[in-house]
Design an enzyme around this catalytic site. Structure first.
Site, PDB file in Angstrom:
ATOM      1  N   SER A 137      -0.375 -22.297 -32.810  1.00 51.62           N
ATOM      2  CA  SER A 137      -1.191 -21.120 -32.561  1.00 51.62           C
ATOM      3  C   SER A 137      -0.719 -20.402 -31.295  1.00 51.62           C
ATOM      4  CB  SER A 137      -2.671 -21.531 -32.489  1.00 51.62           C
ATOM      5  OG  SER A 137      -3.525 -20.409 -32.476  1.00 51.62           O
ATOM      6  N   HIS A 179      -1.258 -18.030 -37.557  1.00 54.82           N
ATOM      7  CA  HIS A 179      -2.406 -17.862 -38.469  1.00 54.82           C
ATOM      8  C   HIS A 179      -2.130 -16.633 -39.354  1.00 54.82           C
ATOM      9  CE1 HIS A 179      -4.924 -20.727 -36.192  1.00 54.82           C
ATOM     10  NE2 HIS A 179      -4.498 -20.115 -35.099  1.00 54.82           N
ATOM     11  N   GLU A 206      -0.844 -21.100 -41.344  1.00 57.06           N
ATOM     12  CA  GLU A 206      -1.493 -22.320 -40.869  1.00 57.06           C
ATOM     13  C   GLU A 206      -0.913 -23.554 -41.579  1.00 57.06           C
ATOM     14  OE1 GLU A 206      -5.685 -21.771 -41.411  1.00 57.06           O
ATOM     15  OE2 GLU A 206      -5.851 -20.339 -39.757  1.00 57.06           O
TER      16      GLU A 206
END
Length: 324
Positions: A137, A179, A206
């Site tokens: 992330s 994401h 993801e």
């Protein structure tokens, strides 16, 4: 990515951006790969959890996970200021590591407290001497030179939809977003490469990772895809748009890469991917090519070729696909 040699003469290590929400309960494919690249039982790993709002909870979770996956030496560091990021003890831990893993969270905070500090410089040195540097992330975005610092989601590229700041620069020719499909960040990354066409746009889903080797080859791991935008030949209104106007973009090349696909970031070309047809030369078949004694087709599979199969029939035949 730069293949510049480190001060020790060793080749740089693998850079591993992860799109976030990697599996931590099941097979843990991505985290298992990190430990493998770090040296398995001989791994010396440092987790940097500065970006996360979960504090020690997330640090301890990753320490436990990496230990359970076989790493023998795992430490966590969490500087909360640039002064703390200059702590010699934290720097020494990274200098001895075979892998550095950066957690998710607030990427602007991570960049503010890490880039240009002694700890950030230690992460760059670790990469240059051959350690794997992975981030999930926010930890993925900071791996690039031009880091996505914030922006909005949506499919349409718009003026001022996103902003970049300076990252660690371990990947120098691509802007990494994360994401990607799950939060619909297509428009944001397209707008960023419209304004920075020398940079590839790399969007990582993801529970998916892009393993980037020193020679610039990117291999996809995990259950999602890596999306790449190449705006080398783009024609765009990115420099004439105002406010939040949608951008006109023409000539962007799109690559969607599932698990096992390999893409060269330096040449901007696909290297290989599972499921592609072989390179056997095309030719004209004649009766001379039919095996001696072969009669009419007896195989039920050949006889049924092209027949429409209902959904119910397909369900009864796992692994079979209807042809169009």
């Amino acid at each position: 990515m730069s293949a510049e040699q480190g001060t020790s003469g060793a080749a740089p290590g693998v850079v591993m951006p992860i799109g976030g929400a990697e599996d931590k309960l099941g097979r843990m494919t991505i985290l298992r790969e990190v430990v493998k690249l770090a040296g398995g039982a001989d791994a010396r790993m440092v987790v940097i959890s500065t970006a996360s709002s979960l504090g020690d909870e997330i640090t301890h979770a990753y320490l436990r996970l990496f230990a359970d996956l076989g790493a023998s030496d795992v430490q966590g560091v969490r500087p909360e200021s640039r002064a703390e990021a200059a702590d010699p003890e934290l720097v020494a831990a990274v200098d001895a590591a075979t892998a550095v893993f950066m957690t998710g969270g607030n990427q602007t905070k991570l960049a503010t407290l890490l880039v240009g500090t002694a700890l950030g410089d230690a992460v760059v040195r670790a990469h240059q001497r051959g350690a794997v540097v992975a981030g999930t992330s926010a930890g993925a975005s900071i791996l690039s030179l031009h880091m996505v610092s914030f922006g909005a989601g949506g499919a349409t590229p718009k003026f001022r939809i996103g902003q970049v700041s300076e990252g660690l620069g371990l990947v120098r020719n691509a802007i990494i977003d994360q994401h990607f499909t799950q939060r619909n960040r297509f428009g944001r990354l397209l707008a960023l490469v419209a304004a920075n066409p020398a940079q590839l746009g790399v969007g990582v889903d993801e529970d998916t990772a892009a393993l980037i080797s020193p020679d610039g080859k990117l291999e996809v791991k995990g259950r999602g895809v890596v999306t790449i935008f190449d705006a080398s030949d783009v024609v765009t209104t990115s420099y004439t748009a105002t406010g939040t106007q949608p951008l006109m973009m023409s000539g962007v090349q799109l690559h969607t890469l599932p698990r096992g696909a390999v893409f060269n970031l330096n040449t901007r070309r696909l290297v290989s991917a599972p499921g592609l047809s072989d390179d056997a030369p095309a030719g004209v078949a004649t009766l001379a090519d039919v095996p001696q004694g072969a009669g009419r087709p007896r195989s039920r599979r050949i006889a049924a070729e092209g027949r429409h199969e209902t959904t119910a029939e397909l369900r009864r035949r796992p692994g079979r696909r209807a042809s169009s």
